[in-house]
Design a protein around this motif. Sequence first.
Motif, PDB file in Angstrom:
ATOM      1  N   PHE A  16       4.450 -52.070 -38.811  1.00 30.68           N
ATOM      2  CA  PHE A  16       4.981 -53.266 -39.466  1.00 30.68           C
ATOM      3  C   PHE A  16       6.341 -53.629 -38.892  1.00 30.68           C
ATOM      4  O   PHE A  16       6.623 -54.798 -38.619  1.00 30.68           O
ATOM      5  CB  PHE A  16       5.084 -53.041 -40.977  1.00 30.68           C
ATOM      6  CG  PHE A  16       5.695 -54.192 -41.711  1.00 30.68           C
ATOM      7  CD1 PHE A  16       4.934 -55.294 -42.035  1.00 30.68           C
ATOM      8  CD2 PHE A  16       7.035 -54.180 -42.063  1.00 30.68           C
ATOM      9  CE1 PHE A  16       5.495 -56.376 -42.706  1.00 30.68           C
ATOM     10  CE2 PHE A  16       7.607 -55.249 -42.729  1.00 30.68           C
ATOM     11  CZ  PHE A  16       6.831 -56.350 -43.049  1.00 30.68           C
ATOM     12  N   LEU A  17       7.209 -52.627 -38.698  1.00 26.74           N
ATOM     13  CA  LEU A  17       8.529 -52.898 -38.132  1.00 26.74           C
ATOM     14  C   LEU A  17       8.447 -53.366 -36.685  1.00 26.74           C
ATOM     15  O   LEU A  17       9.261 -54.179 -36.250  1.00 26.74           O
ATOM     16  CB  LEU A  17       9.416 -51.662 -38.237  1.00 26.74           C
ATOM     17  CG  LEU A  17      10.030 -51.410 -39.591  1.00 26.74           C
ATOM     18  CD1 LEU A  17      10.796 -50.090 -39.594  1.00 26.74           C
ATOM     19  CD2 LEU A  17      10.937 -52.547 -39.997  1.00 26.74           C
ATOM     20  N   VAL A  18       7.486 -52.862 -35.935  1.00 26.50           N
ATOM     21  CA  VAL A  18       7.327 -53.321 -34.557  1.00 26.50           C
ATOM     22  C   VAL A  18       6.950 -54.794 -34.529  1.00 26.50           C
ATOM     23  O   VAL A  18       7.502 -55.578 -33.748  1.00 26.50           O
ATOM     24  CB  VAL A  18       6.277 -52.458 -33.813  1.00 26.50           C
ATOM     25  CG1 VAL A  18       5.854 -53.103 -32.504  1.00 26.50           C
ATOM     26  CG2 VAL A  18       6.831 -51.070 -33.564  1.00 26.50           C
ATOM     27  N   SER A  19       6.045 -55.197 -35.390  1.00 26.19           N
ATOM     28  CA  SER A  19       5.566 -56.581 -35.341  1.00 26.19           C
ATOM     29  C   SER A  19       6.452 -57.553 -36.114  1.00 26.19           C
ATOM     30  O   SER A  19       6.558 -58.717 -35.736  1.00 26.19           O
ATOM     31  CB  SER A  19       4.132 -56.661 -35.848  1.00 26.19           C
ATOM     32  OG  SER A  19       4.040 -56.166 -37.157  1.00 26.19           O
ATOM     33  N   HIS A  20       7.122 -57.112 -37.181  1.00 27.30           N
ATOM     34  CA  HIS A  20       7.905 -58.026 -38.025  1.00 27.30           C
ATOM     35  C   HIS A  20       9.374 -57.623 -38.120  1.00 27.30           C
ATOM     36  O   HIS A  20      10.085 -58.100 -39.010  1.00 27.30           O
ATOM     37  CB  HIS A  20       7.321 -58.062 -39.437  1.00 27.30           C
ATOM     38  CG  HIS A  20       5.892 -58.482 -39.489  1.00 27.30           C
ATOM     39  ND1 HIS A  20       5.475 -59.748 -39.183  1.00 27.30           N
ATOM     40  CD2 HIS A  20       4.772 -57.776 -39.795  1.00 27.30           C
ATOM     41  CE1 HIS A  20       4.164 -59.822 -39.311  1.00 27.30           C
ATOM     42  NE2 HIS A  20       3.707 -58.630 -39.674  1.00 27.30           N
ATOM     43  N   GLY A  21       9.838 -56.784 -37.234  1.00 28.73           N
ATOM     44  CA  GLY A  21      11.198 -56.265 -37.314  1.00 28.73           C
ATOM     45  C   GLY A  21      12.281 -57.314 -37.199  1.00 28.73           C
ATOM     46  O   GLY A  21      13.328 -57.204 -37.839  1.00 28.73           O
ATOM     47  N   ASP A  22      12.057 -58.337 -36.377  1.00 24.83           N
ATOM     48  CA  ASP A  22      13.068 -59.384 -36.227  1.00 24.83           C
ATOM     49  C   ASP A  22      13.296 -60.111 -37.552  1.00 24.83           C
ATOM     50  O   ASP A  22      14.436 -60.381 -37.935  1.00 24.83           O
ATOM     51  CB  ASP A  22      12.652 -60.377 -35.147  1.00 24.83           C
ATOM     52  CG  ASP A  22      12.566 -59.726 -33.780  1.00 24.83           C
ATOM     53  OD1 ASP A  22      13.311 -58.761 -33.528  1.00 24.83           O
ATOM     54  OD2 ASP A  22      11.749 -60.184 -32.953  1.00 24.83           O
ATOM     55  N   GLU A  68      14.902 -51.891 -32.742  1.00 21.70           N
ATOM     56  CA  GLU A  68      14.716 -51.555 -31.328  1.00 21.70           C
ATOM     57  C   GLU A  68      14.426 -50.070 -31.149  1.00 21.70           C
ATOM     58  O   GLU A  68      13.601 -49.694 -30.317  1.00 21.70           O
ATOM     59  CB  GLU A  68      15.945 -51.962 -30.522  1.00 21.70           C
ATOM     60  CG  GLU A  68      16.122 -53.452 -30.398  1.00 21.70           C
ATOM     61  CD  GLU A  68      14.970 -54.137 -29.680  1.00 21.70           C
ATOM     62  OE1 GLU A  68      14.440 -53.565 -28.707  1.00 21.70           O
ATOM     63  OE2 GLU A  68      14.588 -55.228 -30.117  1.00 21.70           O
ATOM     64  N   LEU A  69      15.102 -49.238 -31.925  1.00 22.03           N
ATOM     65  CA  LEU A  69      14.852 -47.798 -31.861  1.00 22.03           C
ATOM     66  C   LEU A  69      13.426 -47.473 -32.285  1.00 22.03           C
ATOM     67  O   LEU A  69      12.740 -46.662 -31.645  1.00 22.03           O
ATOM     68  CB  LEU A  69      15.855 -47.054 -32.736  1.00 22.03           C
ATOM     69  CG  LEU A  69      15.766 -45.540 -32.751  1.00 22.03           C
ATOM     70  CD1 LEU A  69      16.039 -44.989 -31.370  1.00 22.03           C
ATOM     71  CD2 LEU A  69      16.748 -44.977 -33.749  1.00 22.03           C
ATOM     72  N   VAL A  70      12.952 -48.102 -33.338  1.00 27.13           N
ATOM     73  CA  VAL A  70      11.573 -47.890 -33.787  1.00 27.13           C
ATOM     74  C   VAL A  70      10.599 -48.358 -32.713  1.00 27.13           C
ATOM     75  O   VAL A  70       9.595 -47.693 -32.438  1.00 27.13           O
ATOM     76  CB  VAL A  70      11.321 -48.612 -35.128  1.00 27.13           C
ATOM     77  CG1 VAL A  70       9.841 -48.676 -35.450  1.00 27.13           C
ATOM     78  CG2 VAL A  70      12.074 -47.918 -36.249  1.00 27.13           C
ATOM     79  N   ARG A  71      10.865 -49.471 -32.065  1.00 28.92           N
ATOM     80  CA  ARG A  71       9.984 -49.967 -31.002  1.00 28.92           C
ATOM     81  C   ARG A  71       9.922 -48.996 -29.829  1.00 28.92           C
ATOM     82  O   ARG A  71       8.852 -48.771 -29.262  1.00 28.92           O
ATOM     83  CB  ARG A  71      10.444 -51.344 -30.538  1.00 28.92           C
ATOM     84  CG  ARG A  71      10.129 -52.414 -31.547  1.00 28.92           C
ATOM     85  CD  ARG A  71      10.622 -53.766 -31.115  1.00 28.92           C
ATOM     86  NE  ARG A  71      10.238 -54.764 -32.117  1.00 28.92           N
ATOM     87  CZ  ARG A  71      10.817 -55.929 -32.246  1.00 28.92           C
ATOM     88  NH1 ARG A  71      11.805 -56.294 -31.443  1.00 28.92           N
ATOM     89  NH2 ARG A  71      10.413 -56.773 -33.181  1.00 28.92           N
ATOM     90  N   VAL A  72      11.054 -48.420 -29.465  1.00 28.57           N
ATOM     91  CA  VAL A  72      11.065 -47.434 -28.379  1.00 28.57           C
ATOM     92  C   VAL A  72      10.266 -46.198 -28.785  1.00 28.57           C
ATOM     93  O   VAL A  72       9.471 -45.677 -27.996  1.00 28.57           O
ATOM     94  CB  VAL A  72      12.513 -47.053 -27.994  1.00 28.57           C
ATOM     95  CG1 VAL A  72      12.551 -45.824 -27.107  1.00 28.57           C
ATOM     96  CG2 VAL A  72      13.193 -48.227 -27.328  1.00 28.57           C
ATOM     97  N   ILE A  73      10.452 -45.743 -30.012  1.00 33.29           N
ATOM     98  CA  ILE A  73       9.736 -44.559 -30.472  1.00 33.29           C
ATOM     99  C   ILE A  73       8.235 -44.822 -30.479  1.00 33.29           C
ATOM    100  O   ILE A  73       7.442 -43.994 -30.012  1.00 33.29           O
ATOM    101  CB  ILE A  73      10.226 -44.143 -31.879  1.00 33.29           C
ATOM    102  CG1 ILE A  73      11.620 -43.570 -31.782  1.00 33.29           C
ATOM    103  CG2 ILE A  73       9.274 -43.153 -32.531  1.00 33.29           C
ATOM    104  CD1 ILE A  73      12.290 -43.341 -33.121  1.00 33.29           C
TER     105      ILE A  73
END
Length: 80
Positions: A16-22, A68-73
């Motif tokens: 969810f954070l990857v897709s809607h994090g912004d 961004e950290l979650v996306r990298v992970i």
Amino acid sequence: MSDDQPSNPTYSTLHFLVSHGDMVAIVFALAPVLGGLVVWIAGMSFIFAIAGVVAGLFLYLIMRSYVELVRVIVDMLLPK
């Protein structure tokens, strides 16, 4: 393992954070801004509105870095 448990976890919160994090970062950053405006409109000092804007900018920076950290992970560590 039993049949009712998946063999691989889904990590739905991370996805969810990857897709809607912004959008999550924007919503979190608007909270202190709106709070400062409400306090100012309620009759307190204009300083509260300024403090809300500064806090919102800082919170946006923190939330964006977290996203961004979650996306990298997710990109590096989770199986595709």
